[in-house]
Write an enzyme that holds these catalytic residues in place. Sequence first.
Site, PDB file in Angstrom:
ATOM      1  N   GLY A  55       0.819  -1.201   0.000  1.00 47.03           N
ATOM      2  CA  GLY A  55       0.000   0.000   0.000  1.00 47.03           C
ATOM      3  C   GLY A  55       0.858   1.258   0.000  1.00 47.03           C
ATOM      4  O   GLY A  55       2.020   1.235   0.403  1.00 47.03           O
ATOM      5  N   SER A  56       0.280   2.364  -0.434  1.00 47.46           N
ATOM      6  CA  SER A  56       0.958   3.658  -0.339  1.00 47.46           C
ATOM      7  C   SER A  56       0.910   4.145   1.106  1.00 47.46           C
ATOM      8  O   SER A  56       0.204   3.595   1.943  1.00 47.46           O
ATOM      9  CB  SER A  56       0.241   4.697  -1.199  1.00 47.46           C
ATOM     10  OG  SER A  56       0.370   4.382  -2.540  1.00 47.46           O
ATOM     11  N   HIS A  58       3.842   4.961   2.911  1.00 46.82           N
ATOM     12  CA  HIS A  58       5.030   4.591   3.687  1.00 46.82           C
ATOM     13  C   HIS A  58       6.322   5.158   3.114  1.00 46.82           C
ATOM     14  O   HIS A  58       7.396   4.664   3.431  1.00 46.82           O
ATOM     15  CB  HIS A  58       5.158   3.064   3.744  1.00 46.82           C
ATOM     16  CG  HIS A  58       3.974   2.350   4.296  1.00 46.82           C
ATOM     17  ND1 HIS A  58       3.520   2.564   5.578  1.00 46.82           N
ATOM     18  CD2 HIS A  58       3.143   1.432   3.752  1.00 46.82           C
ATOM     19  CE1 HIS A  58       2.464   1.792   5.786  1.00 46.82           C
ATOM     20  NE2 HIS A  58       2.203   1.100   4.695  1.00 46.82           N
ATOM     21  N   ASP A 111      -1.217  -8.602   0.462  1.00 43.85           N
ATOM     22  CA  ASP A 111      -0.065  -8.526  -0.444  1.00 43.85           C
ATOM     23  C   ASP A 111       0.399  -9.932  -0.841  1.00 43.85           C
ATOM     24  O   ASP A 111       0.762 -10.172  -1.987  1.00 43.85           O
ATOM     25  CB  ASP A 111       1.089  -7.759   0.218  1.00 43.85           C
ATOM     26  CG  ASP A 111       0.753  -6.289   0.449  1.00 43.85           C
ATOM     27  OD1 ASP A 111      -0.020  -5.727  -0.353  1.00 43.85           O
ATOM     28  OD2 ASP A 111       1.247  -5.710   1.428  1.00 43.85           O
ATOM     29  N   HIS A 220       0.207   0.302  10.330  1.00 43.43           N
ATOM     30  CA  HIS A 220      -1.138   0.708   9.905  1.00 43.43           C
ATOM     31  C   HIS A 220      -2.033   0.907  11.115  1.00 43.43           C
ATOM     32  O   HIS A 220      -3.251   0.886  11.021  1.00 43.43           O
ATOM     33  CB  HIS A 220      -1.772  -0.335   8.993  1.00 43.43           C
ATOM     34  CG  HIS A 220      -0.876  -0.751   7.872  1.00 43.43           C
ATOM     35  ND1 HIS A 220      -0.120  -1.894   7.927  1.00 43.43           N
ATOM     36  CD2 HIS A 220      -0.598  -0.151   6.699  1.00 43.43           C
ATOM     37  CE1 HIS A 220       0.591  -1.981   6.808  1.00 43.43           C
ATOM     38  NE2 HIS A 220       0.324  -0.943   6.056  1.00 43.43           N
TER      39      HIS A 220
END
Lengths: 333, 212
Positions: A55-56, A58, A111, A220
């Site tokens: 995911g974006s 990071h 993922d 997260h």
Amino acid sequence: MKKILNKPENYVNEMLDGMISAHPEYYNLFGDSGKVVTRAKADKNKKVGIVSGGGSGHLPVFTGYVGRGLLDACAIGDVFASPSAEQMADAIRAADQGAGVLRLYGNYGGDVMNFDMAGDLVEFEDITCTTVLLADDIASAPIEERENRRGVAGMVYAFKLSGAAAEEGRDLDGVTAIAQKAANSCRSIGAALSSCTVPQAGKPTFEIADDEMEMGMGIHGEPGVWRGKLKTADQIANEMLDRLLSDMPLQSGDRVSVMVNSLGATPPEELYILYRIVKQRLEEAGATIIMPLVGRYATSMEMSGVSFTLCKLDDELEKLLKAPCDCPFWKIA
Amino acid sequence: MTINRATITTSITRLTEAMERDFDMLNTADGALGDGDLGITMLRGMRAINEDIQGLPDDLGLALFQCAKSFTKSSGSSYGTLLATGLMAVAKTLKGKTEIEAAQIGNLVSVALDQMQARGKAQLGGKTVLDSLDAVAKATYNKTDAKDIADAAATAVDTALKEFRNKKATIGRARIYAEKSIGLDDPGMLAMNRIIKALADRQGTNNNNKTE
């Protein structure tokens, strides 16, 4: 929500657009999804390709580390959401130079499923893939269930070490073995002081009081070990090191690299305050510190907090760590 | 009754309509235990499949493979990938066939379930979409009449929801909220309830998002 953005749904695409505009000598987009980043100059020298993704939210993880001596391509999803299998397949296609592709990423259910599915999709195109999962977050599961741990900042070491091995011309098995050795050598733990907001959610991922911190929280906002009153820098550093060193004890003569990483909002000033104790404790344990990394390497947007990663080195890993690499976020000449 | 390309396109239309109707309810259910995007994932996925419906091949295997790919492109959600994995497993079994008997459905559900279980690295009994599919596979096993199969499948997903409602979530993001998940339907099971009922055309019987 207080963020600098236009429309939440355009957050990731506009971020990538800007990133590639700022660093066209490093990055390029691949395929039609708009979310697969490759090196600007793919050197077609038949080296093993290394892809990552997730995911974006990071940065510099994941896309930031596309560059020489590091990653070849990345697929990224929306903030904190896995990219699609098709995007990952595109990243694999982009990275493939005929010598096979290593999939190197953090152990998160979505993922893993998508990268496995991506493997099925490229299987018919004669691309050989291997997988190494990062599972370095010691707070996410006990050591007996190590394979269930999540991947956090330790992946930066894995990118670097396997990236250097690929650049040396090692074959897919060789690069994969280095990545696995790097993954096995890393231990991380984080502590969060404030939350962060996923743009499309519009409200903070979790609530935490102004005077509280959470030890062991995931990147997260996954629940950690304890939540309580904010402690002093030295207390925080000591507890994080206690936990790391009990998970991976160090002996006199050991060499170790250490990362003191901001989760986003915590300034370098505070990282250096923490580093005093890190150095003291590692030296007390008899270890030699090699190339300490202090800064923003793996973040959770505007979360304030810190993570420590220890990466135990042998001769081979030390040489690979010191090898050249070049991306906008990390350069070693 | 035989199943062919026409049966598939009718089912896609019905399922897309069901998701247009239910996506908000699924987002809400998912928001209680996860990131609240399950409804939109399903809606985007079905819209993507529906957009490509004109070019759907007669070969049932290729047709389902196309559906899986369309769904996969639309989202990276684990749920979408799991569904696409199941579709691809069934597609492999059906490659080269342009029609099959309804009696094969139970077996095909098992094929999908096995592959989804492998990809999701999850066990049965964990309060996931796998438990809904397991219930459907068992209820439709050995049935040959299309109407019987549709009735049995629709009943099975209802029963599964009810049976698991008061259990703890064991996997995925919902696991973090294990205690809170007791008494709440698993969002993935709820979505599969709506999917199966739309496919079976037994949508009049849905009242399952209410705790009894």
